[in-house]
Scaffold this active site. Structure first.
Site, PDB file in Angstrom:
ATOM      1  N   CYS A   1      32.370  21.365  43.834  1.00  0.00           N
ATOM      2  CA  CYS A   1      31.387  21.988  42.948  1.00  0.00           C
ATOM      3  C   CYS A   1      30.045  21.525  43.478  1.00  0.00           C
ATOM      4  O   CYS A   1      29.676  20.366  43.289  1.00  0.00           O
ATOM      5  CB  CYS A   1      31.565  21.571  41.493  1.00  0.00           C
ATOM      6  SG  CYS A   1      30.219  22.210  40.471  1.00  0.00           S
TER       7      CYS A   1
ATOM      8  N   CYS B   1      27.589  20.529  40.403  1.00  0.00           N
ATOM      9  CA  CYS B   1      27.811  19.349  39.560  1.00  0.00           C
ATOM     10  C   CYS B   1      29.220  18.804  39.790  1.00  0.00           C
ATOM     11  O   CYS B   1      29.458  18.150  40.794  1.00  0.00           O
ATOM     12  CB  CYS B   1      27.556  19.674  38.090  1.00  0.00           C
ATOM     13  SG  CYS B   1      28.215  21.247  37.531  1.00  0.00           S
ATOM     14  N   SER B   2      30.150  19.096  38.889  1.00  0.00           N
ATOM     15  CA  SER B   2      31.469  18.466  39.014  1.00  0.00           C
ATOM     16  C   SER B   2      32.572  19.335  38.429  1.00  0.00           C
ATOM     17  O   SER B   2      33.581  18.808  37.968  1.00  0.00           O
ATOM     18  CB  SER B   2      31.446  17.112  38.305  1.00  0.00           C
ATOM     19  OG  SER B   2      31.073  17.305  36.953  1.00  0.00           O
ATOM     20  N   CYS B   3      32.407  20.668  38.423  1.00  0.00           N
ATOM     21  CA  CYS B   3      33.402  21.552  37.820  1.00  0.00           C
ATOM     22  C   CYS B   3      34.760  21.353  38.493  1.00  0.00           C
ATOM     23  O   CYS B   3      34.857  21.303  39.717  1.00  0.00           O
ATOM     24  CB  CYS B   3      32.945  23.004  37.924  1.00  0.00           C
ATOM     25  SG  CYS B   3      31.381  23.267  37.058  1.00  0.00           S
TER      26      CYS B   3
HETATM   27 FE    FE Z   1      30.141  21.814  38.259  1.00  0.00          FE
END
Ligand code: FE
Length: 194
Positions: free
Chosen positions: A92, A95-97
């Site tokens: 991602c 961010c951190s999906c």
């Molecule tokens: Fe994300």
């Protein structure tokens, strides 16, 4: 970041928007009950049942829900299959999906800026950072997760596993092999249970 999260949580709690006990329960669930063992069962079934594999590649959300895994951060799943000539990697960049229902919470490195940038620029280099390599003629495909779509890599079934049960196969499926930063274990790595 910790301070900001705590400030936000305090504010939301004071205003009555969230219940701290409910938050704790959600975190505990994803830390202890939900994890890569879920995704491993999905992969093992896809390795064993051609019809399930076909369904998984066509409509991953429904095929994964059929195993009982659905909900938050897994509403729109896409499964990308590795082949002899294509290696998939998931990131991602924003961010951190991450697909929580099948993999649990993301590892710290998945959220780090170096991984998020290098995965896009040099996926082969990322793989080698993890101590893994694939043949030089393999093409890399990098999938950028979003708030809507979460990807899961379907790794190649290791050789020497003919006739294995899905339970045995699932033991070969590592978290990283489903992110694309690793490969499944080899048959001989878990020979004890085979
Ligand atoms: Fe994300």
């Amino acid at each position: 970041m910790d301070v900001r999260v705590r400030a936000l949580q305090t504010l939301l709690t004071d205003k009555g928007y969230v219940d701290p006990a409910a938050l704790d329960r959600i975190i505990e669930t994803y830390e202890t009950e939900v994890g890569p063992h879920n995704g491993a069962k999905v992969v093992a079934r896809a390795w064993s049942e051609p019809a399930y594999r076909e369904w998984l590649l066509r409509d991953a959300t429904a095929a994964i829900a059929d195993m009982g895994y659905s909900g938050r951060q897994g509403e729109h799943m896409v499964v990308v299959p590795n082949t002899e000539t294509v290696h998939n990697m998931v990131v991602c960049t924003l961010c951190s999906c991450y697909p929580w229902p099948v993999l649990g919470l993301p590892p710290v490195w998945y959220k780090s800026a170096p991984y998020r940038s290098k995965a896009v620029m040099d996926p082969r280099g990322v793989l080698s950072d993890f101590g893994v390599s694939v043949p030089a003629d393999v093409t890399f495909r990098v999938w950028d997760s979003t708030a809507e779509i979460r990807y899961l890599v379907l790794p190649l079934r290791p050789s020497g596993t003919e006739g294995w049960t899905q339970e045995q196969l699932a033991e070969l499926v590592t978290r990283d092999s489903m992110i694309g930063t690793g490969l499944p274990l080899r048959a001989q790595d878990v020979a004890v249970t085979a």
